[in-house]
Design a protein around this motif. Sequence first.
Motif, short mmCIF file in Angstrom:
data_model
loop_
_atom_site.label_atom_id
_atom_site.label_comp_id
_atom_site.label_asym_id
_atom_site.label_seq_id
_atom_site.Cartn_x
_atom_site.Cartn_y
_atom_site.Cartn_z
N VAL A 1 11.79 -0.28 -2.06
CA VAL A 1 11.90 -0.49 -3.64
C VAL A 1 11.98 -2.04 -4.07
O VAL A 1 11.22 -2.18 -5.02
N ARG A 2 12.53 -2.54 -3.57
CA ARG A 2 13.04 -4.07 -3.87
C ARG A 2 11.71 -4.74 -3.51
O ARG A 2 11.42 -5.80 -4.24
N GLN A 3 11.27 -4.58 -2.28
CA GLN A 3 10.07 -5.49 -1.72
C GLN A 3 8.75 -5.35 -2.32
O GLN A 3 7.98 -6.12 -2.33
N ARG A 4 8.52 -3.98 -2.72
CA ARG A 4 7.13 -3.59 -3.20
C ARG A 4 6.54 -4.56 -4.41
O ARG A 4 5.72 -4.99 -4.47
N PRO A 5 7.46 -4.61 -5.27
CA PRO A 5 6.86 -5.69 -6.29
C PRO A 5 6.64 -7.21 -5.89
O PRO A 5 5.71 -7.72 -6.55
N ILE A 6 7.47 -7.69 -5.06
CA ILE A 6 7.21 -8.89 -4.30
C ILE A 6 5.89 -8.88 -3.60
O ILE A 6 5.06 -9.78 -3.82
N ALA A 7 5.79 -7.78 -2.99
CA ALA A 7 4.51 -7.84 -2.03
C ALA A 7 3.12 -7.70 -2.94
O ALA A 7 2.04 -8.24 -2.74
N ARG A 8 3.38 -6.77 -3.96
CA ARG A 8 2.22 -6.76 -5.22
C ARG A 8 2.12 -8.02 -5.83
O ARG A 8 0.81 -8.60 -5.99
N TYR B 1 0.94 -1.15 0.33
CA TYR B 1 -0.15 0.05 -0.12
C TYR B 1 0.66 1.39 -0.25
O TYR B 1 0.15 2.52 -0.28
N VAL B 2 2.24 1.21 0.28
CA VAL B 2 2.79 2.37 0.20
C VAL B 2 4.23 2.22 -0.61
O VAL B 2 4.84 1.58 -0.53
N GLU B 3 4.14 3.48 -1.29
CA GLU B 3 5.39 3.75 -2.13
C GLU B 3 6.08 4.50 -1.43
O GLU B 3 6.11 5.59 -1.14
N ASP B 4 7.64 3.99 -1.30
CA ASP B 4 8.45 4.57 -0.54
C ASP B 4 9.90 4.59 -1.31
O ASP B 4 10.65 3.78 -1.10
#
Length: 138
Positions: free
Chosen positions: A23-30, A13-16
């Motif tokens: 930045v590395r983990q967001r695509p994995i969470a998505r 839910y948060v772009e940081d």
Amino acid sequence: MIAIDTNILARFYVEDPNDPEAVRQRPIARRILTESADLFVPLTVILELEWVLRAFYGFGSDDFARVITHLLGLSHINVENWPSIADALELHREGLDFADALHLKAGQHCEIFYSFDDRRFARRAKKLGVKPNVTVPS
């Protein structure tokens, strides 16, 4: 079924962009949230998510409400005790602290909810007509 932690939801839910790990983990969470067939979110994760979004990312009540409303609307997400969370979210929108609202909903079968927290909580809960009655013991 797969259970997910607060940090997975926060990354979703948060772009940081200033945090390389985020930045590395967001695509994995998505990928986890969009491609998994059946996910479970513990009640405690929701409580911690509110704290992280408010205290660390500066989310207000409306922002948090949008996140939880979205999450509760995902058909493949199973949130523990989601009716209480939805009810607590409504109280949060009306001015109660989310954790306090969730505590009240968990104890709604009781007559009184004792708290040394503060008198503001008791006054606000009374004004909203929330049960159980919040009482500051003396």
